[in-house]
Design a protein around this motif. Structure first.
Motif, PDB file in Angstrom:
ATOM      1  N   GLU A 121      35.147  51.112  71.347  1.00 39.53           N
ATOM      2  CA  GLU A 121      35.614  51.258  72.568  1.00 39.53           C
ATOM      3  C   GLU A 121      37.115  51.201  72.621  1.00 39.53           C
ATOM      4  OE1 GLU A 121      31.591  49.737  74.766  1.00 39.53           O
ATOM      5  OE2 GLU A 121      33.465  48.507  74.819  1.00 39.53           O
ATOM      6  N   LEU A 122      37.471  49.991  71.701  1.00 32.93           N
ATOM      7  CA  LEU A 122      39.203  49.884  71.429  1.00 32.93           C
ATOM      8  C   LEU A 122      39.649  50.778  70.650  1.00 32.93           C
ATOM      9  CD1 LEU A 122      38.783  45.948  71.458  1.00 32.93           C
ATOM     10  CD2 LEU A 122      39.305  47.348  73.134  1.00 32.93           C
ATOM     11  N   GLY A 123      39.167  51.915  70.126  1.00 32.10           N
ATOM     12  CA  GLY A 123      39.555  52.991  69.066  1.00 32.10           C
ATOM     13  C   GLY A 123      39.412  53.037  67.735  1.00 32.10           C
ATOM     14  N   PHE A 124      38.639  52.186  67.463  1.00 37.13           N
ATOM     15  CA  PHE A 124      38.396  51.866  65.715  1.00 37.13           C
ATOM     16  C   PHE A 124      37.177  52.650  65.416  1.00 37.13           C
ATOM     17  CE2 PHE A 124      40.946  48.367  67.120  1.00 37.13           C
ATOM     18  CZ  PHE A 124      41.568  48.132  65.747  1.00 37.13           C
ATOM     19  N   THR A 125      37.475  53.257  64.321  1.00 37.09           N
ATOM     20  CA  THR A 125      36.363  54.317  63.484  1.00 37.09           C
ATOM     21  C   THR A 125      35.464  53.484  62.768  1.00 37.09           C
ATOM     22  OG1 THR A 125      37.483  56.298  63.914  1.00 37.09           O
ATOM     23  CG2 THR A 125      36.001  56.036  62.116  1.00 37.09           C
ATOM     24  N   ARG A 126      34.316  53.233  62.710  1.00 31.25           N
ATOM     25  CA  ARG A 126      33.240  52.821  61.804  1.00 31.25           C
ATOM     26  C   ARG A 126      33.059  53.309  60.390  1.00 31.25           C
ATOM     27  NH1 ARG A 126      27.440  49.833  63.377  1.00 31.25           N
ATOM     28  NH2 ARG A 126      26.672  49.590  61.059  1.00 31.25           N
ATOM     29  N   LEU A 127      33.254  52.785  59.148  1.00 32.32           N
ATOM     30  CA  LEU A 127      33.358  53.328  57.912  1.00 32.32           C
ATOM     31  C   LEU A 127      32.899  52.520  57.033  1.00 32.32           C
ATOM     32  CD1 LEU A 127      34.970  55.808  57.076  1.00 32.32           C
ATOM     33  CD2 LEU A 127      36.927  54.097  56.377  1.00 32.32           C
ATOM     34  N   THR A 128      32.189  53.047  56.076  1.00 31.36           N
ATOM     35  CA  THR A 128      31.634  52.084  54.851  1.00 31.36           C
ATOM     36  C   THR A 128      32.160  52.608  53.541  1.00 31.36           C
ATOM     37  OG1 THR A 128      29.633  53.322  54.754  1.00 31.36           O
ATOM     38  CG2 THR A 128      29.587  51.525  56.250  1.00 31.36           C
ATOM     39  N   GLY A 129      31.808  51.781  52.551  1.00 36.64           N
ATOM     40  CA  GLY A 129      32.142  52.410  51.050  1.00 36.64           C
ATOM     41  C   GLY A 129      31.136  51.666  50.256  1.00 36.64           C
ATOM     42  N   PRO A 130      31.558  52.037  48.767  1.00 45.37           N
ATOM     43  CA  PRO A 130      30.864  51.321  47.692  1.00 45.37           C
ATOM     44  C   PRO A 130      30.727  49.886  47.616  1.00 45.37           C
ATOM     45  CG  PRO A 130      32.752  52.346  47.012  1.00 45.37           C
ATOM     46  CD  PRO A 130      32.765  52.617  48.317  1.00 45.37           C
ATOM     47  N   GLU A 131      29.684  49.228  47.135  1.00 44.84           N
ATOM     48  CA  GLU A 131      29.657  47.846  46.949  1.00 44.84           C
ATOM     49  C   GLU A 131      29.880  47.346  45.476  1.00 44.84           C
ATOM     50  OE1 GLU A 131      25.669  46.513  48.093  1.00 44.84           O
ATOM     51  OE2 GLU A 131      25.786  47.525  49.796  1.00 44.84           O
ATOM     52  N   ALA A 132      29.876  48.392  44.587  1.00 46.28           N
ATOM     53  CA  ALA A 132      30.591  48.016  43.327  1.00 46.28           C
ATOM     54  C   ALA A 132      31.849  48.667  42.957  1.00 46.28           C
ATOM     55  CB  ALA A 132      29.698  48.772  42.045  1.00 46.28           C
ATOM     56  N   GLU A 133      32.898  47.845  42.795  1.00 43.26           N
ATOM     57  CA  GLU A 133      34.371  48.141  42.852  1.00 43.26           C
ATOM     58  C   GLU A 133      35.003  47.741  41.377  1.00 43.26           C
ATOM     59  OE1 GLU A 133      36.047  50.093  44.492  1.00 43.26           O
ATOM     60  OE2 GLU A 133      35.447  50.018  46.530  1.00 43.26           O
ATOM     61  N   THR A 134      36.074  48.441  41.513  1.00 42.07           N
ATOM     62  CA  THR A 134      36.820  47.938  39.994  1.00 42.07           C
ATOM     63  C   THR A 134      37.977  46.646  40.602  1.00 42.07           C
ATOM     64  OG1 THR A 134      38.747  49.429  40.828  1.00 42.07           O
ATOM     65  CG2 THR A 134      36.987  50.350  39.333  1.00 42.07           C
ATOM     66  N   GLU A 135      38.463  46.033  39.882  1.00 39.38           N
ATOM     67  CA  GLU A 135      39.293  44.897  39.988  1.00 39.38           C
ATOM     68  C   GLU A 135      40.672  45.382  41.052  1.00 39.38           C
ATOM     69  OE1 GLU A 135      39.946  43.423  36.080  1.00 39.38           O
ATOM     70  OE2 GLU A 135      38.739  41.442  36.370  1.00 39.38           O
TER      71      GLU A 135
END
Ligand code: 2NL
Length: 357
Positions: A121-135
């Motif tokens: 409602e305040l203008g933010f988009t919901r987004l997800t990403g990977p759980e395994a990441e590089t340093e």
């Protein structure tokens, strides 16, 4: 001759069975006693022509009388069964129904959705990403120094080489900065992992929501107003908030945000450890080095960011004493929090958000 009369007497005994017979049994009795070919009474009637006149008269009279009695009893039972089937007699309509299983979203899932819905409602988009990441995405791009303890295998789960289970959802913001030009306004919920002991307040697997806004001319005022507005919608319209100075490698300046204790209203209780305040999130203005690390001009663009723990927020809101309850999958605990799965109409607590005006 008395053989046939005795047979009729024993057939007469069968009359008693008729009022108790169910539909199937009644059909069987009909065939057994009166069946055209093999019915027991039919057999006797068929034998009549072979008898002498006196006996034929006596046996015939008794047999026909019994036949009438059987037919009447069977017809009465048939009518009785038919009536029973239409007015449901014999079925106990007051019997409690079988327990109906109600599934529901986990309390932490509900809290994540509710938080993200308000930021939407305040203008933010919901987004997800990977759980395994590089340093690089999990640490270096975020301005962690090379010797930071989080980079040690003692503190983080390394999958091999420089691949690590993300310790926060910040890598998704870095990926977003690499992919899209500002203005950016996102909220990023997701699972994170840290080598913490599994105790009342820590879990090695936990949920985080980070928020992130980058644009021209964003100031600390935008940040305070946005977070305070969220808190008043999530908790209650009168909720007071306060910001205390803090430190994170990726924000400067940094701040923790507290809200008035939702259990005691600020007078002091066990949940707020007698302080009257609850720590809800860590935050700050995005460090210029983070922007420069992904080639965003930190002279032109500024931003704010924050991170919060939905388990912790759910615990504070409901006075839940142990984070492990969220992972035990004990339905007696979980089903207390089955909501309607509709934001704003689900579980109603003093802290539930009000409908947006
Ligand atoms: C906490 C603190 C925080 C952020 C997360 C962030 C991400 C980027 C740049 C700058 Cl990409 N900041 N995230 C900032 C401040 C605090 O989390 O206590 N979380 C539970």
């Amino acid at each position: 001759m008395s053989d046939l009369l005795a047979a009729l007497d024993s057939l007469r005994e069968r009359l008693k069975e008729i009022p108790q017979a169910d539909e199937r049994r009644l059909q069987e009795l009909k065939t057994e006693l009166l069946g055209r070919k093999a019915g027991a009474l039919t057999q006797i009637l068929k034998a009549l022509p072979d008898l002498g006149p006196d006996e034929r008269k006596r046996v015939g009279g008794a047999a026909n009388a019994l036949k009438q009695e059987l037919e009447r009893a069977i017809a009465a039972r048939e009518a009785n069964l038919k009536q029973g089937a239409t007015n449901l007699s014999g079925i106990d309509l007051t019997m409690p129904a079988r327990h109906q299983w109600h599934g529901g979203l986990h309390l932490v899932t509900q809290v994540v959705d509710e938080i993200c819905d308000i930021f939407r409602e305040l203008g933010f988009t919901r987004l997800t990403g990977p759980e395994a990441e590089t340093e690089r995405y999990n640490f270096y791009a975020l301005n962690f120094p090379k010797d930071h303890p989080a980079l040690d295998a003692q503190d983080s789960f390394y999958l091999g080489g420089d691949v690590v289970l993300r310790t926060h959802t910040s890598p998704v913001q870095i990926r977003t900065l690499e992919t899209y030009p500002p203005p950016i306004r996102i909220v990023v919920p997701g699972r994170c992992y840290r080598r913490d002991p599994f105790d009342a307040s820590h879990s090695p697997v936990f949920e985080q929501i980070e928020g992130f806004a980058v644009d021209e001319g964003i100031s600390f005022v935008d940040f305070k107003a946005t977070l305070a507005t969220w808190a008043r919608r999530f908790f209650s319209p009168q909720t007071k908030v306060r910001f205390r100075p803090s430190y994170f490698p990726f924000t400067e300046p940094s701040a923790e945000m507290d809200v008035q204790c939702q259990i005691c209203g600020g007078s002091g209780c066990a949940t707020c450890k007698q302080t009257g305040w609850m720590e809800i999130l860590g935050s700050g203005m995005v460090h210029p080095a983070v922007l420069e690390n992904v080639d965003v001009d930190s002279e032109k663009y500024t931003g704010y960011a924050w991170g919060m723990g939905p388990e912790r927020i759910a615990m504070l809101r409901h006075g839940i004493p142990d984070i492990r309850l969220f992972f035990d999958s004990d339905v007696r605990f979980l089903e207390q929090f089955i909501g309607s799965q509709e934001p704003g109409v689900g579980i109603q607590t003093p802290g539930s958000r009000l409908p947006t005006p």
